[in-house]
Write a protein that holds these residues in place. Sequence first.
Motif, PDB file in Angstrom:
ATOM      1  N   GLU A 252       0.839  -1.201   0.000  1.00 53.33           N
ATOM      2  CA  GLU A 252       0.000   0.000   0.000  1.00 53.33           C
ATOM      3  C   GLU A 252       0.874   1.250   0.000  1.00 53.33           C
ATOM      4  OE1 GLU A 252      -3.279   2.062   2.984  1.00 53.33           O
ATOM      5  OE2 GLU A 252      -2.923  -0.091   3.137  1.00 53.33           O
ATOM      6  N   VAL A 253       1.931   1.221   0.798  1.00 46.63           N
ATOM      7  CA  VAL A 253       2.876   2.341   0.841  1.00 46.63           C
ATOM      8  C   VAL A 253       3.535   2.519  -0.524  1.00 46.63           C
ATOM      9  CG1 VAL A 253       5.017   3.188   1.897  1.00 46.63           C
ATOM     10  CG2 VAL A 253       3.300   2.022   3.310  1.00 46.63           C
ATOM     11  N   LEU A 254       3.956   1.425  -1.109  1.00 47.30           N
ATOM     12  CA  LEU A 254       4.592   1.467  -2.422  1.00 47.30           C
ATOM     13  C   LEU A 254       3.661   2.080  -3.460  1.00 47.30           C
ATOM     14  CD1 LEU A 254       6.866   0.705  -4.378  1.00 47.30           C
ATOM     15  CD2 LEU A 254       5.922  -1.615  -4.442  1.00 47.30           C
ATOM     16  N   ARG A 255       2.415   1.659  -3.451  1.00 49.04           N
ATOM     17  CA  ARG A 255       1.446   2.179  -4.419  1.00 49.04           C
ATOM     18  C   ARG A 255       1.180   3.673  -4.194  1.00 49.04           C
ATOM     19  NH1 ARG A 255      -2.305  -0.239  -7.478  1.00 49.04           N
ATOM     20  NH2 ARG A 255      -2.336  -2.164  -6.267  1.00 49.04           N
ATOM     21  N   GLU A 256       0.844   4.024  -2.939  1.00 48.04           N
ATOM     22  CA  GLU A 256       0.388   5.394  -2.664  1.00 48.04           C
ATOM     23  C   GLU A 256       1.505   6.433  -2.592  1.00 48.04           C
ATOM     24  OE1 GLU A 256      -2.205   5.335   0.736  1.00 48.04           O
ATOM     25  OE2 GLU A 256      -3.590   3.930  -0.228  1.00 48.04           O
TER      26      GLU A 256
ATOM     27  N   ILE B 193       3.292   6.126 -12.412  1.00 45.73           N
ATOM     28  CA  ILE B 193       3.876   4.924 -13.006  1.00 45.73           C
ATOM     29  C   ILE B 193       2.883   3.775 -12.924  1.00 45.73           C
ATOM     30  CG2 ILE B 193       5.757   3.235 -12.813  1.00 45.73           C
ATOM     31  CD1 ILE B 193       7.440   5.457 -11.556  1.00 45.73           C
ATOM     32  N   SER B 194       2.688   3.089 -14.027  1.00 42.14           N
ATOM     33  CA  SER B 194       1.782   1.940 -14.051  1.00 42.14           C
ATOM     34  C   SER B 194       2.456   0.730 -13.402  1.00 42.14           C
ATOM     35  CB  SER B 194       1.398   1.588 -15.489  1.00 42.14           C
ATOM     36  OG  SER B 194       2.510   1.024 -16.156  1.00 42.14           O
ATOM     37  N   VAL B 195       1.646  -0.232 -13.033  1.00 44.79           N
ATOM     38  CA  VAL B 195       2.172  -1.467 -12.446  1.00 44.79           C
ATOM     39  C   VAL B 195       3.080  -2.165 -13.464  1.00 44.79           C
ATOM     40  CG1 VAL B 195       1.565  -3.728 -11.505  1.00 44.79           C
ATOM     41  CG2 VAL B 195       0.181  -1.728 -10.934  1.00 44.79           C
ATOM     42  N   THR B 196       2.670  -2.187 -14.704  1.00 40.06           N
ATOM     43  CA  THR B 196       3.464  -2.830 -15.757  1.00 40.06           C
ATOM     44  C   THR B 196       4.824  -2.167 -15.907  1.00 40.06           C
ATOM     45  OG1 THR B 196       1.446  -3.468 -16.916  1.00 40.06           O
ATOM     46  CG2 THR B 196       3.492  -3.456 -18.206  1.00 40.06           C
TER      47      THR B 196
ATOM     48  N   VAL C 123      10.952  -7.494 -12.356  1.00 41.77           N
ATOM     49  CA  VAL C 123      10.085  -8.568 -11.847  1.00 41.77           C
ATOM     50  C   VAL C 123       8.850  -8.655 -12.743  1.00 41.77           C
ATOM     51  CG1 VAL C 123      10.894  -8.279  -9.462  1.00 41.77           C
ATOM     52  CG2 VAL C 123       8.838  -7.068 -10.219  1.00 41.77           C
ATOM     53  N   SER C 124       8.097  -9.719 -12.579  1.00 46.59           N
ATOM     54  CA  SER C 124       6.880  -9.852 -13.364  1.00 46.59           C
ATOM     55  C   SER C 124       5.789  -8.934 -12.818  1.00 46.59           C
ATOM     56  CB  SER C 124       6.387 -11.302 -13.356  1.00 46.59           C
ATOM     57  OG  SER C 124       5.876 -11.632 -12.073  1.00 46.59           O
ATOM     58  N   ARG C 125       4.853  -8.615 -13.683  1.00 40.38           N
ATOM     59  CA  ARG C 125       3.705  -7.808 -13.259  1.00 40.38           C
ATOM     60  C   ARG C 125       2.933  -8.545 -12.173  1.00 40.38           C
ATOM     61  NH1 ARG C 125      -1.348  -6.258 -13.445  1.00 40.38           N
ATOM     62  NH2 ARG C 125      -1.908  -4.165 -14.116  1.00 40.38           N
ATOM     63  N   LYS C 126       2.825  -9.856 -12.298  1.00 41.82           N
ATOM     64  CA  LYS C 126       2.115 -10.677 -11.320  1.00 41.82           C
ATOM     65  C   LYS C 126       2.769 -10.559  -9.940  1.00 41.82           C
ATOM     66  CE  LYS C 126       0.705 -15.444 -10.459  1.00 41.82           C
ATOM     67  NZ  LYS C 126       0.721 -16.823 -10.944  1.00 41.82           N
TER      68      LYS C 126
ATOM     69  N   LEU D  47       4.692  -8.076  -8.748  1.00 41.13           N
ATOM     70  CA  LEU D  47       4.482  -6.740  -8.191  1.00 41.13           C
ATOM     71  C   LEU D  47       3.032  -6.538  -7.788  1.00 41.13           C
ATOM     72  CD1 LEU D  47       5.637  -4.041  -7.394  1.00 41.13           C
ATOM     73  CD2 LEU D  47       5.280  -3.257  -9.751  1.00 41.13           C
ATOM     74  N   SER D  48       2.110  -7.023  -8.588  1.00 44.55           N
ATOM     75  CA  SER D  48       0.696  -6.893  -8.265  1.00 44.55           C
ATOM     76  C   SER D  48       0.362  -7.587  -6.945  1.00 44.55           C
ATOM     77  CB  SER D  48      -0.148  -7.478  -9.396  1.00 44.55           C
ATOM     78  OG  SER D  48      -1.519  -7.369  -9.093  1.00 44.55           O
ATOM     79  N   ALA D  49       0.957  -8.753  -6.704  1.00 41.12           N
ATOM     80  CA  ALA D  49       0.715  -9.471  -5.445  1.00 41.12           C
ATOM     81  C   ALA D  49       1.175  -8.641  -4.249  1.00 41.12           C
ATOM     82  CB  ALA D  49       1.415 -10.823  -5.460  1.00 41.12           C
ATOM     83  N   ILE D  50       2.285  -7.948  -4.387  1.00 42.93           N
ATOM     84  CA  ILE D  50       2.774  -7.086  -3.305  1.00 42.93           C
ATOM     85  C   ILE D  50       1.842  -5.896  -3.125  1.00 42.93           C
ATOM     86  CG2 ILE D  50       4.637  -5.524  -2.604  1.00 42.93           C
ATOM     87  CD1 ILE D  50       6.568  -7.531  -4.013  1.00 42.93           C
TER      88      ILE D  50
END
Length: 93
Positions: free
Chosen positions: A9-13, A21-24, A32-35, A37-40
């Motif tokens: 959450e900290v990383l995203r916000e 920056i998009s997740v991709t 790393v894979s998008r999957k 990073l998305s899990a984190i």
Amino acid sequence: MHNPPHPGEVLRELCLEPLGISVTDAAEALGVSRKTLSAILNGRAGISPEMALRLSIAFDTTPESWLAQQSQYELWQAEQHRSELKVRKLVAA
């Protein structure tokens, strides 16, 4: 101790959203894979020591700060189940 946010959450916000920056794109930059990073980001995975290094390089932070956030989050979660633990005190005989 209060309820700390998951490091994802900290990383995203605080890192991805302010920079737009998009997740991709972030996953690609982190190597790393998008999957992964998305899990984190969605709180389904934690920050490993290797990911902490990757984040520290990408965002000019310290790996210790990311690992500390993860540790605080996990400890708070564990504390919520303290009463369920079947542990007895050990004392000298």
